[in-house]
Design a protein around this motif. Structure first.
Motif, PDB file in Angstrom:
ATOM      1  N   PRO B  38       0.830  -1.204   0.000  1.00 57.05           N
ATOM      2  CA  PRO B  38       0.000   0.000   0.000  1.00 57.05           C
ATOM      3  C   PRO B  38       0.867   1.259   0.000  1.00 57.05           C
ATOM      4  O   PRO B  38       1.824   1.362   0.775  1.00 57.05           O
ATOM      5  N   SER B  39       0.523   2.212  -0.811  1.00 55.65           N
ATOM      6  CA  SER B  39       1.292   3.472  -0.862  1.00 55.65           C
ATOM      7  C   SER B  39       1.406   4.077   0.532  1.00 55.65           C
ATOM      8  O   SER B  39       2.461   4.556   0.925  1.00 55.65           O
ATOM      9  N   TRP B  40       0.316   4.006   1.312  1.00 57.00           N
ATOM     10  CA  TRP B  40       0.308   4.663   2.624  1.00 57.00           C
ATOM     11  C   TRP B  40       1.219   3.959   3.648  1.00 57.00           C
ATOM     12  O   TRP B  40       1.530   4.547   4.674  1.00 57.00           O
ATOM     13  N   GLY B  41       1.619   2.760   3.335  1.00 56.21           N
ATOM     14  CA  GLY B  41       2.518   2.046   4.234  1.00 56.21           C
ATOM     15  C   GLY B  41       3.941   2.564   4.171  1.00 56.21           C
ATOM     16  O   GLY B  41       4.780   2.213   5.009  1.00 56.21           O
ATOM     17  N   TYR B  42       4.218   3.395   3.180  1.00 55.80           N
ATOM     18  CA  TYR B  42       5.568   3.949   3.045  1.00 55.80           C
ATOM     19  C   TYR B  42       5.682   5.346   3.649  1.00 55.80           C
ATOM     20  O   TYR B  42       6.772   5.903   3.741  1.00 55.80           O
ATOM     21  N   GLY B  43       4.541   5.912   4.017  1.00 57.87           N
ATOM     22  CA  GLY B  43       4.546   7.278   4.546  1.00 57.87           C
ATOM     23  C   GLY B  43       4.341   7.312   6.046  1.00 57.87           C
ATOM     24  O   GLY B  43       4.249   6.271   6.696  1.00 57.87           O
ATOM     25  N   PRO B  44       4.275   8.496   6.602  1.00 58.88           N
ATOM     26  CA  PRO B  44       4.150   8.647   8.059  1.00 58.88           C
ATOM     27  C   PRO B  44       2.851   8.048   8.603  1.00 58.88           C
ATOM     28  O   PRO B  44       1.822   8.067   7.936  1.00 58.88           O
ATOM     29  N   SER B  45       2.916   7.520   9.798  1.00 57.74           N
ATOM     30  CA  SER B  45       1.725   6.992  10.462  1.00 57.74           C
ATOM     31  C   SER B  45       1.953   7.068  11.960  1.00 57.74           C
ATOM     32  O   SER B  45       3.057   7.330  12.416  1.00 57.74           O
ATOM     33  N   GLY B  46       0.926   6.828  12.724  1.00 57.97           N
ATOM     34  CA  GLY B  46       1.084   6.898  14.169  1.00 57.97           C
ATOM     35  C   GLY B  46      -0.171   6.475  14.880  1.00 57.97           C
ATOM     36  O   GLY B  46      -1.079   5.889  14.288  1.00 57.97           O
ATOM     37  N   THR B  47      -0.202   6.763  16.170  1.00 62.76           N
ATOM     38  CA  THR B  47      -1.389   6.495  16.960  1.00 62.76           C
ATOM     39  C   THR B  47      -2.010   7.840  17.322  1.00 62.76           C
ATOM     40  O   THR B  47      -1.463   8.893  16.989  1.00 62.76           O
ATOM     41  N   ARG B  48      -3.120   7.820  18.024  1.00 71.12           N
ATOM     42  CA  ARG B  48      -3.726   9.090  18.426  1.00 71.12           C
ATOM     43  C   ARG B  48      -2.824   9.843  19.413  1.00 71.12           C
ATOM     44  O   ARG B  48      -3.047  11.010  19.687  1.00 71.12           O
ATOM     45  N   PHE B  49      -1.818   9.141  19.950  1.00 72.99           N
ATOM     46  CA  PHE B  49      -0.926   9.789  20.909  1.00 72.99           C
ATOM     47  C   PHE B  49       0.240  10.500  20.242  1.00 72.99           C
ATOM     48  O   PHE B  49       1.027  11.146  20.908  1.00 72.99           O
ATOM     49  N   GLY B  50       0.347  10.327  18.945  1.00 73.83           N
ATOM     50  CA  GLY B  50       1.417  11.028  18.261  1.00 73.83           C
ATOM     51  C   GLY B  50       1.918  10.266  17.057  1.00 73.83           C
ATOM     52  O   GLY B  50       1.698   9.064  16.914  1.00 73.83           O
ATOM     53  N   VAL B  51       2.557  10.994  16.168  1.00 76.89           N
ATOM     54  CA  VAL B  51       3.166  10.424  14.964  1.00 76.89           C
ATOM     55  C   VAL B  51       4.654  10.735  15.051  1.00 76.89           C
ATOM     56  O   VAL B  51       5.033  11.900  15.155  1.00 76.89           O
ATOM     57  N   PRO B  53       7.908  10.893  13.087  1.00 74.99           N
ATOM     58  CA  PRO B  53       8.427  10.823  11.715  1.00 74.99           C
ATOM     59  C   PRO B  53       9.721  10.015  11.656  1.00 74.99           C
ATOM     60  O   PRO B  53      10.462   9.927  12.627  1.00 74.99           O
ATOM     61  N   GLN B  54       9.959   9.390  10.521  1.00 76.16           N
ATOM     62  CA  GLN B  54      11.189   8.619  10.323  1.00 76.16           C
ATOM     63  C   GLN B  54      12.024   9.285   9.238  1.00 76.16           C
ATOM     64  O   GLN B  54      11.479   9.728   8.235  1.00 76.16           O
ATOM     65  N   PRO B  55      13.325   9.296   9.412  1.00 71.36           N
ATOM     66  CA  PRO B  55      14.184   9.854   8.366  1.00 71.36           C
ATOM     67  C   PRO B  55      14.006   9.056   7.074  1.00 71.36           C
ATOM     68  O   PRO B  55      14.015   7.824   7.100  1.00 71.36           O
ATOM     69  N   LYS B 315       9.877   1.813   7.994  1.00 64.31           N
ATOM     70  CA  LYS B 315       8.754   1.466   7.105  1.00 64.31           C
ATOM     71  C   LYS B 315       9.105   0.419   6.052  1.00 64.31           C
ATOM     72  O   LYS B 315       8.374  -0.531   5.828  1.00 64.31           O
ATOM     73  N   LEU B 316      10.200   0.658   5.360  1.00 65.30           N
ATOM     74  CA  LEU B 316      10.511  -0.224   4.235  1.00 65.30           C
ATOM     75  C   LEU B 316      11.007  -1.577   4.737  1.00 65.30           C
ATOM     76  O   LEU B 316      10.669  -2.627   4.175  1.00 65.30           O
ATOM     77  N   GLU B 317      11.755  -1.569   5.810  1.00 68.37           N
ATOM     78  CA  GLU B 317      12.138  -2.842   6.435  1.00 68.37           C
ATOM     79  C   GLU B 317      10.895  -3.642   6.806  1.00 68.37           C
ATOM     80  O   GLU B 317      10.811  -4.843   6.545  1.00 68.37           O
ATOM     81  N   ALA B 318       9.951  -2.958   7.425  1.00 72.10           N
ATOM     82  CA  ALA B 318       8.736  -3.633   7.871  1.00 72.10           C
ATOM     83  C   ALA B 318       7.978  -4.215   6.689  1.00 72.10           C
ATOM     84  O   ALA B 318       7.413  -5.304   6.758  1.00 72.10           O
ATOM     85  N   MET B 319       7.958  -3.471   5.575  1.00 72.97           N
ATOM     86  CA  MET B 319       7.217  -3.948   4.408  1.00 72.97           C
ATOM     87  C   MET B 319       7.867  -5.197   3.829  1.00 72.97           C
ATOM     88  O   MET B 319       7.187  -6.191   3.515  1.00 72.97           O
ATOM     89  N   ILE B 320       9.166  -5.166   3.710  1.00 70.88           N
ATOM     90  CA  ILE B 320       9.866  -6.324   3.143  1.00 70.88           C
ATOM     91  C   ILE B 320       9.740  -7.525   4.085  1.00 70.88           C
ATOM     92  O   ILE B 320       9.498  -8.653   3.658  1.00 70.88           O
ATOM     93  N   GLN B 321       9.878  -7.248   5.348  1.00 68.82           N
ATOM     94  CA  GLN B 321       9.720  -8.317   6.342  1.00 68.82           C
ATOM     95  C   GLN B 321       8.328  -8.962   6.233  1.00 68.82           C
ATOM     96  O   GLN B 321       8.181 -10.185   6.306  1.00 68.82           O
ATOM     97  N   THR B 322       7.319  -8.118   6.036  1.00 64.26           N
ATOM     98  CA  THR B 322       5.953  -8.624   5.903  1.00 64.26           C
ATOM     99  C   THR B 322       5.830  -9.551   4.702  1.00 64.26           C
ATOM    100  O   THR B 322       5.200 -10.618   4.791  1.00 64.26           O
ATOM    101  N   VAL B 323       6.392  -9.121   3.601  1.00 64.57           N
ATOM    102  CA  VAL B 323       6.317  -9.955   2.405  1.00 64.57           C
ATOM    103  C   VAL B 323       6.954 -11.316   2.691  1.00 64.57           C
ATOM    104  O   VAL B 323       6.390 -12.370   2.350  1.00 64.57           O
ATOM    105  N   GLU B 324       8.079 -11.324   3.364  1.00 64.12           N
ATOM    106  CA  GLU B 324       8.721 -12.594   3.709  1.00 64.12           C
ATOM    107  C   GLU B 324       7.821 -13.451   4.603  1.00 64.12           C
ATOM    108  O   GLU B 324       7.718 -14.657   4.421  1.00 64.12           O
ATOM    109  N   GLN B 325       7.172 -12.816   5.555  1.00 67.02           N
ATOM    110  CA  GLN B 325       6.318 -13.567   6.482  1.00 67.02           C
ATOM    111  C   GLN B 325       5.112 -14.171   5.749  1.00 67.02           C
ATOM    112  O   GLN B 325       4.708 -15.304   6.030  1.00 67.02           O
TER     113      GLN B 325
END
Lengths: 411, 411, 411, 411
Positions: B38-51, B53-55, B315-325
């Protein structure tokens, strides 16, 4: 005290009128409400850790009908009794009808049992073995015959079918077997009768249940025909499920058949209805009374039935208490000012809409119920009267020793 | 290490053959598996307690497509990217298609957004105000137009609609509005495309959600037409729900449209798929691979899509890891010896059947995956390779500062 | 196949060494692991809906010890058997010890029963009536005497105490009674023995349980003394509770006494351990093996015990399968590269840390287990060997008919 | 209507007297009840899917105090306001105190924030990096200084600390860091003040939370000292947990510090207290009023505080409504006939005991509340009066545009 409630009722009547409610219509709806009690609720029950017998507990279908008669005598709103086959099997159903009539009650829903026999260890309608499925269907045939004999118009189906472990069975094959067997059962129904399909998340199967939720029950009902409907047991949902929402959904689908009333804090605890979250029970009734007030919304009357299992409470006290709790919820639901509510909803006035609902819920309807009970010729305070009576003591004397064929009733 | 996996693969191949499995068919199924990111999986996200940002996080649809391209380059199985409108809106969709093609990816499912705008505070398709529903439908029209422009054949619908308090809205009226609007949307679909309807128990609505469970989603899909199907998001169920069971149910109904992969321990946590209960993910795939192996069971290919929200992982690590899982779960599911399983099921050999399933699950499929990745020209160990690369560092340098229009993506 | 596992083990050994793990230490830890089986796990059990007897099921403590002996013969790691009093009461405990020794097993934890007798309908240690509490304490005295007779050093306490309805009892009074009775029991303990306090969210009490969670169990244990510790039953938590976290918390408090292994998807389903979420079981073992590897962290060895209730699986198959699953979890947990994990944790490298854990979990430890079993002189594949044997058939012939005193075992 | 409630009150008074209740004592307890409102409950809030601003919402601590003053003016029972640092930071706390006094309110509990700053991405007191922990401790020091400045005697601690994935951190190390930091904070407390430790099952951390349940909070409190106590937030438990039971447990341990009132159907929904299950709220108050009626049971008064997050309701309406709901629960709890209840409990009269509780709950206490409000000089019907006023409209005009430093408040 005797005078107090009449003064309270006068004030309440004025208050309801001030709120713009139609008190006559409310009284009529309360007076017309009926709730079926289950034969198995009068007999022994327990948990897997043990069954603690109670003095005076009913042991046979006749004793259960006696107790059901006492419940109806006091409450005035429980004229029918659900039976469970084979626990309540009789040699002569005409005689049984007659005996029930003497207690001023009738036989209501017939509940088949396809879970207790060893053959059903791995299921009934979902079983891989065609012989087991056939046996289950023969039992359905027997139950439909009993329906005719006793004049029942509801076949109430609950299945323990499911599996304990991944791989144990093929979900889709079991679904297809269920479809076939339910359709076959549907064809067996006596004329003008209905088949209610109950669902349950888990227990006694601990990995999957073939009829796990309302969506599955609805799906099977749709595959059978319009007289197949969904039965909602209040203790059979996952934690957090909004029951009143799915009740409304089923109403809109014209597939809400009836209820098994009880309550739970955790799993299928089978506690007294309204004892864990009476507000939830009220909210469910708010959907029901709204639909019942509309013409043509419901294809059939909703079958209100109790299904509880009391291990620490006196059985008959618990049953009468339940009827009072259910009546309370219904009466409060009738006090929702629908017109005001619609207006608040149209304006997205969240607080205003919630207040309409809360105002009804917070009203003490005891005087209203007493006034209607007086009109029905029932006890003004059924539970209190019962507790003051010597019914339990007398039955404890009369019902000593075991009687063959008395089953353990739970579902 | 380089040599070790080849030796492991040789042994594994022998073992699978000894078990009577068709290794070629398994390899083919693994090689053919595709998973949309998903495009949005590469961008900023967070919880209601805060977002937080990642470099180097993607800020625009172009940067998201770059990252998705990197994910596909390494895994070889992620050629499509889901977009979210308006977050990923573009002035020129031909140019966007071209840019995607440069990254070796294509636009996949189009996800409308009818929850973020202030107008949707009280809902979209369920809103009491006809103007809001019309606005939502116009957005659907726009999304269908985008589908045509980018060549997408999936409209993926998720609604935040619901209420926070009892009384706030009329369940049945909202259901009727949803039916109408979903049917209207269905008619807008480009030719040969599908509409997937997602459900969710709760959040952001905390009392009721209009599309609360699979049963409601199925019901609405049936009212639309055969190209309306159900989308299963793994984090959107009540605790305890058996997801693989309802997946099988939907397969049998020919209404399983696709998945939003993620995992949760509590609510809709949007964690990496397979991170809480990888066995459950495997069991779901055991249903899917069984259905996919049968001819004619599925009317359309199942759309496998990731929908996660990583707050503490790169983000990108998490995405690749997900694909592997996800690949791991699918590969293991393919190792279930179906013939042996059927035999055990027919005999109600519960332990034997479970062992068929467990044997497949306990097999280490890493050598199989590496062998297939080699064949696909992908990285043998995508996550490890990515972590050794300087992709994140480079992007952190290149993507400094804010860019207008970058949305917060969650559902 | 015979040769294959040896080749796999060779490769696995190389791989573990490549990962920097101490294979000898891992083998030692696997070889030293012991798991107690429960006498009641070999006898009849069921749900409140019925008990389906199995051919060959153990009916007496002697038959249970026979079965436990068979389990130990095959697995090599189950030398002790937990007993349940009064179900396993004997006239002559010396003779019982001797009989157990013939089966190559010993008596392990002694489990009192203060829930089955009618007197305990409203509780035991929490009961309002002092006579009932005294009766329960006398039973504890009896159990402590049995501990001495059979050489057991663990008194394992589970209570069904609780209430079904609000108001039924005073929480604080019950807590105070529990404190007193637990302290009194603690003083009865034979020298060098421990008292383990189990907790459970609900069932058979459905409103409140006096020992509802680990926090209450810990609190009572602290009030007794350092040899009072907490027993964690894996099926006794609310949905969503992170069990490995509270296990770590209890380790740090020096109050983790032991485990009752089983698994559940919903409530206290008492399914085979590792059958619902094997990853969770592994994560729990990851805490345990880490603590066991540290010197001086644990005041006593952790008591690993099985407590399951198999209704659809063959009892002995299920027990052996459970031992295999538990061993698998322990072996995988030993493969976590602690050094690498610490480094990733120190850097908040979330993906890196999770990979350390996942890498261990995804490793197929079957060859390691087989190699250790060979060393222990156990069956290489205990469950498979058992299923090929004629043990069940023979016992089904030998154990026909009812035997007095055979209890229904569940907790 | 104006007259009606007085008549109702007269009847109610007679009824309560008939039941043997001490009406004067009840009135006194109702009149003495105070409930703190949170500054952040008057400002913007939302879910991770978006924040919908409301016209007239408070933007600064001064506007929040204005709204809190309005709430207190109408209800008469909300004289203190909890603040959140840094959201409510001020340059001059004397001036702030003065401004509050003008609104007829005082500053109550001080709530530190160690979760919003990017440094706290991986925790605060549990963070692996000593610098982050030191930063968090410095913030505690600052908050203790503010307590002195504003005359607050409660430091109210909530932590977002936890992890999202297995392996991410070492549970025991984090526990030890928490112990140290909490003990250090405890030493910073101004004289005669208390430190309340809140717990929460999950969110924003989705795998584990360092302070996950009451047992952990109690454990840490015990390690600090007797002025460290547990704060119960009604939305922070696993599904099914019996909150009133653990409240009683904490009372008995002399460690119940206070409450964060709200309600939830699913997770930490932060809905209006009493909106999901008002009976549960009543049962909690039944424990509290019982303890408050006993001399010497409680070492300190229980701090009653609201902590909600209203996304669809008007903020100030929701706050006033909450106060009414909480008052209702407290008043009903005071009507439990303790003597009768004790007698029923002593006899294990389950139905009788439940009826004592239900009788109190079913009583409509609105006339009692109105009578007490009249005595307090508050609005008879605070919510109704507020909704009829033009407060919201006026503030919507006055509070246009953004104001720097207005934070998003949730926990």
């Amino acid at each position: 005290m005797a005078d107090l409630w009449r003064e309270e009722w006068k004030l309440l009547e004025r208050k309801l009128q001030d709120r713009g409610l139609d008190v006559t219509a409310i009284r009529t709806a309360v007076a017309n409400f009926r709730c079926e009690t289950p034969s198995w609720g009068y007999g022994p029950s327990g948990t897997r850790f043990g069954v603690f017998p109670q003095p005076g507990e009913a042991r046979t279908i006749h004793e259960k009908l006696e107790d059901a008669g006492e419940c109806h005598r006091l409450t005035g709103v429980c004229p029918t009794v659900a039976v469970h086959i084979p626990w309540d099997k009789a040699d002569d159903y005409d005689a049984l009808k007659g005996f029930a009539a003497q207690q001023k009650v009738r036989i209501g829903a017939v509940n088949p049992n396809v879970f207790q026999d060893l053959d059903y260890k791995y299921g009934s309608f979902g079983h891989a073995d065609e012989r087991v499925r056939r046996k289950a269907l023969e039992h359905m045939q027997e139950c439909c015959a009993i329906m005719k004999s006793v004049g029942s118009d509801i076949l109430s189906l609950w299945f323990a079918d499911g599996t304990d472990y991944p791989g144990q069975a093929d979900f889709r094959e079991r679904k297809q077997r269920f479809t076939e067997c339910l359709q076959a059962t549907y064809k067996m129904l006596p004329a003008k009768s209905r088949m209610l399909i109950e669902y349950k998340l888990f227990e006694p199967a601990f990995y999957h249940t073939d009829l796990a939720d309302w969506g599955m029950a609805l799906n099977f009902a749709q595959k059978c025909g319009e007289n197949a409907q969904v039965l909602v047991d209040l203790g059979h949902h996952a934690q957090g499920v909004n029951i009143e929402h799915l009740v409304a959904f089923l109403i809109d689908e014209k597939r809400l058949g009836g209820f098994h009333f009880n309550n739970r804090k955790y799993a299928d605890d089978d506690l007294t209805c309204g004892s864990t979250n009476p507000y939830e029970l009220f909210l469910i009734f708010a959907e029901l009374t709204a639909a019942e007030a509309e013409k043509s919304t419901l294809p059939h009357p909703i079958a209100y039935m109790i299904d509880q299992s009391h291990n620490t409470k006196n059985k008959l006290e618990a049953m009468i208490q339940t009827v009072e709790q259910v009546q309370t919820a219904q009466a409060k639901a009738l006090l929702v000012n629908r017109k005001k509510l619609k207006a608040a909803q149209a304006n997205n006035d969240v607080v205003g809409a919630e207040r309409c609902v809360m105002e009804a819920y917070n009203t003490d309807v005891e005087p209203l119920l007493m006034s209607v009970r007086e009109q029905l010729g029932a006890a003004l305070k059924p539970l209190e009267i019962f507790r003051l009576s010597d019914y339990t003591r007398k039955k404890a004397e009369a019902r000593r020793g075991k009687v063959a064929g008395a089953g353990l009733g739970v579902n």
